[in-house]
Write a protein that holds these residues in place. Sequence first.
Motif, PDB file in Angstrom:
ATOM      1  N   PHE A 276       0.987  -1.149   0.321  1.00 33.93           N
ATOM      2  CA  PHE A 276       0.003  -0.057  -0.070  1.00 33.93           C
ATOM      3  C   PHE A 276       0.964   1.379  -0.107  1.00 33.93           C
ATOM      4  N   TRP A 277       1.862   1.248   0.838  1.00 36.53           N
ATOM      5  CA  TRP A 277       2.819   2.620   0.794  1.00 36.53           C
ATOM      6  C   TRP A 277       3.622   2.729  -0.400  1.00 36.53           C
ATOM      7  N   THR A 278       3.746   1.680  -1.081  1.00 35.47           N
ATOM      8  CA  THR A 278       4.451   1.908  -2.418  1.00 35.47           C
ATOM      9  C   THR A 278       3.708   2.566  -3.334  1.00 35.47           C
ATOM     10  N   VAL A 279       2.376   2.223  -3.405  1.00 40.36           N
ATOM     11  CA  VAL A 279       1.273   2.834  -4.295  1.00 40.36           C
ATOM     12  C   VAL A 279       1.319   4.300  -3.791  1.00 40.36           C
ATOM     13  N   MET A 280       1.625   4.536  -2.406  1.00 40.22           N
ATOM     14  CA  MET A 280       1.308   5.940  -1.887  1.00 40.22           C
ATOM     15  C   MET A 280       2.543   6.967  -2.501  1.00 40.22           C
ATOM     16  N   ALA A 281       3.594   6.077  -2.480  1.00 43.39           N
ATOM     17  CA  ALA A 281       4.729   6.969  -2.944  1.00 43.39           C
ATOM     18  C   ALA A 281       4.682   7.426  -4.465  1.00 43.39           C
ATOM     19  N   PHE A 282       3.867   6.578  -5.351  1.00 45.77           N
ATOM     20  CA  PHE A 282       3.706   7.105  -6.596  1.00 45.77           C
ATOM     21  C   PHE A 282       2.733   8.126  -6.629  1.00 45.77           C
ATOM     22  N   SER A 283       1.770   8.026  -5.761  1.00 44.00           N
ATOM     23  CA  SER A 283       0.553   9.100  -5.845  1.00 44.00           C
ATOM     24  C   SER A 283       1.356  10.576  -5.170  1.00 44.00           C
ATOM     25  N   LEU A 284       2.107  10.234  -4.296  1.00 45.71           N
ATOM     26  CA  LEU A 284       2.785  11.541  -3.676  1.00 45.71           C
ATOM     27  C   LEU A 284       3.319  12.451  -4.735  1.00 45.71           C
ATOM     28  N   PHE A 285       3.813  12.010  -5.684  1.00 48.95           N
ATOM     29  CA  PHE A 285       4.577  12.806  -6.819  1.00 48.95           C
ATOM     30  C   PHE A 285       3.710  13.077  -7.892  1.00 48.95           C
ATOM     31  N   GLN A 286       3.017  11.857  -8.326  1.00 50.46           N
ATOM     32  CA  GLN A 286       2.134  12.061  -9.796  1.00 50.46           C
ATOM     33  C   GLN A 286       0.979  13.000  -9.278  1.00 50.46           C
ATOM     34  N   THR A 287       0.316  12.825  -8.252  1.00 53.23           N
ATOM     35  CA  THR A 287      -1.085  13.486  -8.045  1.00 53.23           C
ATOM     36  C   THR A 287      -0.649  15.081  -7.739  1.00 53.23           C
ATOM     37  N   SER A 288       0.353  15.271  -7.029  1.00 55.54           N
ATOM     38  CA  SER A 288       0.673  16.590  -6.644  1.00 55.54           C
ATOM     39  C   SER A 288       1.146  17.336  -8.085  1.00 55.54           C
ATOM     40  N   THR A 289       1.865  16.621  -8.891  1.00 59.75           N
ATOM     41  CA  THR A 289       1.993  17.284 -10.160  1.00 59.75           C
ATOM     42  C   THR A 289       0.797  17.550 -10.711  1.00 59.75           C
ATOM     43  N   ALA A 290      -0.046  16.744 -11.003  1.00 62.62           N
ATOM     44  CA  ALA A 290      -1.130  16.979 -11.702  1.00 62.62           C
ATOM     45  C   ALA A 290      -1.840  18.313 -11.069  1.00 62.62           C
ATOM     46  N   VAL A 291      -2.307  18.193  -9.717  1.00 62.48           N
ATOM     47  CA  VAL A 291      -3.120  18.969  -9.176  1.00 62.48           C
ATOM     48  C   VAL A 291      -2.453  20.434  -9.250  1.00 62.48           C
ATOM     49  N   VAL A 292      -1.281  20.625  -9.083  1.00 64.77           N
ATOM     50  CA  VAL A 292      -0.647  22.153  -9.288  1.00 64.77           C
ATOM     51  C   VAL A 292      -0.811  22.460 -10.682  1.00 64.77           C
ATOM     52  N   ASN A 429       8.389  37.528 -12.297  1.00 65.23           N
ATOM     53  CA  ASN A 429       7.369  38.528 -12.893  1.00 65.23           C
ATOM     54  C   ASN A 429       6.343  37.736 -13.340  1.00 65.23           C
ATOM     55  N   ASN A 430       5.543  36.813 -12.572  1.00 66.50           N
ATOM     56  CA  ASN A 430       4.374  36.005 -13.146  1.00 66.50           C
ATOM     57  C   ASN A 430       4.657  35.079 -14.366  1.00 66.50           C
ATOM     58  N   SER A 431       6.025  34.832 -14.547  1.00 66.28           N
ATOM     59  CA  SER A 431       6.120  33.928 -15.650  1.00 66.28           C
ATOM     60  C   SER A 431       6.158  32.630 -15.245  1.00 66.28           C
ATOM     61  N   TYR A 432       5.992  31.651 -16.360  1.00 67.19           N
ATOM     62  CA  TYR A 432       5.966  30.240 -16.124  1.00 67.19           C
ATOM     63  C   TYR A 432       7.205  29.698 -16.595  1.00 67.19           C
ATOM     64  N   ASP A 433       8.474  30.374 -16.844  1.00 64.42           N
ATOM     65  CA  ASP A 433       9.549  29.934 -17.437  1.00 64.42           C
ATOM     66  C   ASP A 433      10.274  29.029 -16.284  1.00 64.42           C
ATOM     67  N   LYS A 434      10.308  29.444 -14.980  1.00 63.70           N
ATOM     68  CA  LYS A 434      11.030  28.899 -14.094  1.00 63.70           C
ATOM     69  C   LYS A 434      10.222  27.788 -13.284  1.00 63.70           C
ATOM     70  N   VAL A 435       8.852  28.104 -12.908  1.00 63.89           N
ATOM     71  CA  VAL A 435       7.983  27.403 -12.021  1.00 63.89           C
ATOM     72  C   VAL A 435       7.907  26.024 -12.573  1.00 63.89           C
ATOM     73  N   THR A 436       7.929  25.807 -13.963  1.00 65.56           N
ATOM     74  CA  THR A 436       7.557  24.499 -14.780  1.00 65.56           C
ATOM     75  C   THR A 436       8.608  23.461 -14.429  1.00 65.56           C
ATOM     76  N   ILE A 437       9.981  24.111 -13.948  1.00 60.11           N
ATOM     77  CA  ILE A 437      11.080  23.137 -13.622  1.00 60.11           C
ATOM     78  C   ILE A 437      10.578  22.392 -12.468  1.00 60.11           C
ATOM     79  N   VAL A 438       9.779  22.701 -11.653  1.00 63.99           N
ATOM     80  CA  VAL A 438       9.233  21.966 -10.389  1.00 63.99           C
ATOM     81  C   VAL A 438       8.424  21.152 -11.033  1.00 63.99           C
ATOM     82  N   TYR A 439       7.515  21.276 -11.804  1.00 63.71           N
ATOM     83  CA  TYR A 439       6.628  20.260 -12.447  1.00 63.71           C
ATOM     84  C   TYR A 439       7.386  18.976 -13.017  1.00 63.71           C
ATOM     85  N   VAL A 440       8.440  19.331 -13.743  1.00 64.43           N
ATOM     86  CA  VAL A 440       9.305  18.351 -14.220  1.00 64.43           C
ATOM     87  C   VAL A 440       9.830  17.443 -13.243  1.00 64.43           C
ATOM     88  N   ILE A 441      10.396  18.131 -11.908  1.00 70.36           N
ATOM     89  CA  ILE A 441      11.226  17.324 -11.037  1.00 70.36           C
ATOM     90  C   ILE A 441      10.112  16.435 -10.647  1.00 70.36           C
TER      91      ILE A 441
END
Length: 527
Positions: A276-292, A429-441
């Motif tokens: 169960f916890w291994t499935v949670m590990a996947f959800s931790l990163f994938q779901t947060s990426t999608a939600v944000v 300056n409200n750009s998405y140039d740098k913040v998308t790096i977090v999405y990639v990680i």
Amino acid sequence: MAQDPVFVPADAEANKETHVEAGHKNTAVAEVDSSQSDTSSQRATQPVPLSWKLASVVLVTCIGFGSKWSSGVTGAMKSTMKKELNINNTQFSILEASEDFMVTALMMLSGVVTDRIGGAGAMLYGNAIYSVGSILVAAAAQTRSYKFMIGGRVISALGDIATQVAQYKVFSSWFAPNNGFASTLGFELGIGKIGAFAGKASANIIAERTGDFAWVFWVAVFMNIFTNVMTGVFYWFTRLANRKYHGIDDPATGEKLQEKSKKLHFKKVLQLPWSFWTVMAFSLFQTSTAVVFLQNATELAEQRFKTSSITAGWYSAVLQYAGFFVVPLLGVFLDLFGQRISALFFCGVGVFASMLLVCFSDNVKGTAASFGIFAFSYCFGPTTIIDSTRTSMWDSTVFGSAYAVKITMNNAMNIIVRVVTGRIQDADNNSYDKVTIVYVILAGCSVVVSLGLTLISWKSIDLRHLQWSRSKRIARGAELNERRELFFGVNKAKNMRTSLICFGVLIALVLGSWCAYFWGVATGNNG
């Protein structure tokens, strides 16, 4: 009338054998008298007809449509709300994170209570509280009060906490893994995507045509009223069903499926399996990426496509939810053929590719392609994660609590990511140039975890059975029962230690998210 043998409970079989033996020893008249005297006990173990199960799915889906409509509104209104409420990206992130904060604080308790009282009852009072919160949010939009809106979001979160777990708890008590649970999830989530699409696509249109963005939230109030009516109907329906039918068993393991328990199972909650916890590990990163990403998709489309908020809302809604028809088909596939870990891997790779395009291709074609890939890949996430969560468990009586763990973990991660990305965007300056790096990680981490799940499943049956088809799971049900006995027997102490360590990490994540939230509250107003 013949019943589907898959849903005949063990007690009903025992009664059948008893009557057969009595028929050999007694006369036909005595046999009739015996069957009449046992009418009440037979009714108590009569399996739920398929028509009743389908009716429950339809009712819960109607409830989900209304709630998903409301959830799609805020993300679509990001640029409008920042302008009307005079707030920055960090403050908007705090507004979104306020609901996440309440979830991390109370969701675990809600999960345990839902396991005790059942999903239908939790949905009834949860949706009522959510409606009160939605009225306060609409009033805050009317008065242009940012702090008032945060208060409204907190109230609505209290209701949402109760309902998030409840509907899937109901499904888990009516359908077993590989026997309708994933199909039911797929149908409900598919319709939910249509609801979210309707809310997101219409939000900016309503705001512009009425001349007041507050009308968007008042329409959400009307949708919540519809949701409450459907919840009342569903509550009455489940009470009637519980009086008429009982005794649904897992056809593979014989486990009795239950909507509610006779007591609170705190000890069982602390003993969740490592799979169960291994499935949670996947959800931790994938779901947060999608939600944000979904939170910011409309504004990102405005900037990249250089278009109005209405057009951008349509683009992001269509591209994000165009794959709604895939979700029900995926649910049927998971029930029949399994392959859950493979589906998680596909989802992770697809979302990662999408985030790479968003980050490194800032032109119109690259952004459009990333939205399209995301829409299709993300469809494989929620259904598979929830179904894998249920299938990985050895005791379904605490599924509500287990799903509450997932929601708590995801929301804690969402708070951290939202606050961090909001500050990064304000500094850029409200750009998405740098913040998308977090999405990639984040998306890259989900790929690494899904690859690890694939490798581990080759060696361990505790994880490999997530790949099994319906026929294979039924054929090897005895093997699953053996693993379950080992989990609660010889390996009990070891499994308890592993689960407690994972809970410790979860608590640390929640505390970290609270620090991020209060730091954002303290610094956001000065951003």
